[in-house]
Write a protein that holds these residues in place. Sequence first.
Motif, short mmCIF file in Angstrom:
data_model
loop_
_atom_site.label_atom_id
_atom_site.label_comp_id
_atom_site.label_asym_id
_atom_site.label_seq_id
_atom_site.Cartn_x
_atom_site.Cartn_y
_atom_site.Cartn_z
N MET A 159 7.75 -2.00 8.58
CA MET A 159 7.66 -0.59 8.92
C MET A 159 9.03 -0.03 9.29
N THR A 160 9.92 -0.89 9.81
CA THR A 160 11.26 -0.43 10.18
C THR A 160 12.19 -0.31 8.97
N LEU A 161 11.74 -0.80 7.81
CA LEU A 161 12.57 -0.77 6.61
C LEU A 161 12.23 0.39 5.68
N LEU A 162 11.17 1.13 6.01
CA LEU A 162 10.78 2.25 5.16
C LEU A 162 11.77 3.40 5.31
N HIS A 163 12.13 4.02 4.19
CA HIS A 163 13.09 5.13 4.19
C HIS A 163 12.36 6.41 3.78
N PHE A 164 12.46 7.42 4.64
CA PHE A 164 11.73 8.65 4.36
C PHE A 164 12.66 9.69 3.73
N ASP A 165 13.09 9.39 2.51
CA ASP A 165 13.83 10.37 1.72
C ASP A 165 13.21 10.42 0.33
N MET A 166 13.68 11.33 -0.48
CA MET A 166 12.96 11.66 -1.70
C MET A 166 13.59 11.11 -2.97
N ASN A 167 14.56 10.18 -2.87
CA ASN A 167 15.08 9.63 -4.11
C ASN A 167 14.11 8.59 -4.67
N PHE A 168 14.18 8.38 -5.98
CA PHE A 168 13.17 7.58 -6.69
C PHE A 168 13.11 6.14 -6.16
N PHE A 169 14.27 5.54 -5.92
CA PHE A 169 14.30 4.14 -5.49
C PHE A 169 13.61 3.97 -4.13
N SER A 170 13.88 4.89 -3.20
CA SER A 170 13.26 4.80 -1.87
C SER A 170 11.76 4.98 -1.94
N ILE A 171 11.31 5.92 -2.78
CA ILE A 171 9.87 6.16 -2.92
C ILE A 171 9.19 4.93 -3.50
N LEU A 172 9.81 4.33 -4.55
CA LEU A 172 9.25 3.14 -5.17
C LEU A 172 9.21 1.97 -4.17
N GLN A 173 10.30 1.81 -3.43
CA GLN A 173 10.38 0.73 -2.44
C GLN A 173 9.31 0.92 -1.36
N ASN A 174 9.11 2.16 -0.91
CA ASN A 174 8.11 2.43 0.12
C ASN A 174 6.70 2.14 -0.38
N ILE A 175 6.41 2.53 -1.62
CA ILE A 175 5.07 2.33 -2.17
C ILE A 175 4.77 0.84 -2.33
N VAL A 176 5.71 0.12 -2.97
CA VAL A 176 5.51 -1.31 -3.20
C VAL A 176 5.47 -2.07 -1.87
N GLY A 177 6.40 -1.74 -0.98
CA GLY A 177 6.46 -2.41 0.32
C GLY A 177 5.20 -2.18 1.13
N THR A 178 4.72 -0.94 1.15
CA THR A 178 3.50 -0.63 1.90
C THR A 178 2.30 -1.38 1.34
N ALA A 179 2.20 -1.42 0.02
CA ALA A 179 1.09 -2.15 -0.61
C ALA A 179 1.12 -3.63 -0.23
N LEU A 180 2.30 -4.24 -0.24
CA LEU A 180 2.42 -5.66 0.07
C LEU A 180 2.08 -5.96 1.53
N ILE A 181 2.56 -5.10 2.46
CA ILE A 181 2.28 -5.37 3.86
C ILE A 181 0.80 -5.17 4.19
N ILE A 182 0.15 -4.26 3.47
CA ILE A 182 -1.30 -4.09 3.66
C ILE A 182 -2.04 -5.33 3.17
N LEU A 183 -1.61 -5.88 2.03
CA LEU A 183 -2.24 -7.09 1.50
C LEU A 183 -2.10 -8.26 2.48
N VAL A 184 -0.93 -8.40 3.08
CA VAL A 184 -0.71 -9.48 4.05
C VAL A 184 -1.57 -9.25 5.29
N ALA A 185 -1.62 -8.01 5.75
CA ALA A 185 -2.36 -7.71 6.98
C ALA A 185 -3.86 -7.98 6.83
#
Length: 258
Positions: A159-185
């Motif tokens: 959660m501390t690694l999520l970046h709240f800006d609108m460039n494509f790489f950050s959005i992709l990283q946030n989506i993939v990262g969030t999906a993975l942490i939900i799967l682990v949880a």
Amino acid sequence: MPQEQFLRVTKQYLPHVARLCLISTFLEDGIRMWFQWSEQRDYIDGTWNCGYFLASIFVFINLFGQLSGCILVLSRNFVQYACFGLFGIIALQTIAYSILWDLKFLMRNLALGGGLLLLLAESRSEGKSMFAGVPTMRESSPKQYMQLGGRVLLVLMFMTLLHFDMNFFSILQNIVGTALIILVAIGFKTKLAALTLVIWLFGINIYFNAFWTVPAYKPMHDFLKYDFFQTMSVIGGLLLVVALGPGGVSMDEKKKEW
């Protein structure tokens, strides 16, 4: 499958690597207490106005508690006591260094606690019934809930690694990262999700926390070094999830009953 082949090849030594990574931040911090005794003592005295004696006691507790805990974990002796001692160190530092009011550092300390919970679960035998002759449900054993709590706390690191800006790489990283942490949880496809997070987090750690590129006399060196080893400890917790699985309170375990 590549995942299953990886687990077969690494089955013998993956838990050892996981434990070494997990205690690395305590080992580094304990050694730092030795080499920076005066600086740490002066900082605590200046912050809390507690006097040199109490400040020195604080540094000694951190030094001895962390190094002895690491030795016990690596030698596989009194691991439960070592974990409780390291939990105490986390709580002590959270208060002493005012981490309680810094959300980012607080979440990372909680994630570190999650790794210790997984280590504690690994060292703990299955829960026993309070009454002779009455079987204990596997899902209700303390070990399973420790694994659940450890998984949930570990994801706070991301959660501390999520970046709240609108460039494509950050959005992709946030989506993939969030999906993975939900799967682990929730414990679904847990080993694969945890292994993917290990690779992702290791890459981020090497890139952003390269303390070896900063001269030792600069404050940023110690900051990056602390961040690097704390991240390695969370990686160790995730490797324990890869090695041992999510435990009984997880969707992966429930699927076996369906």
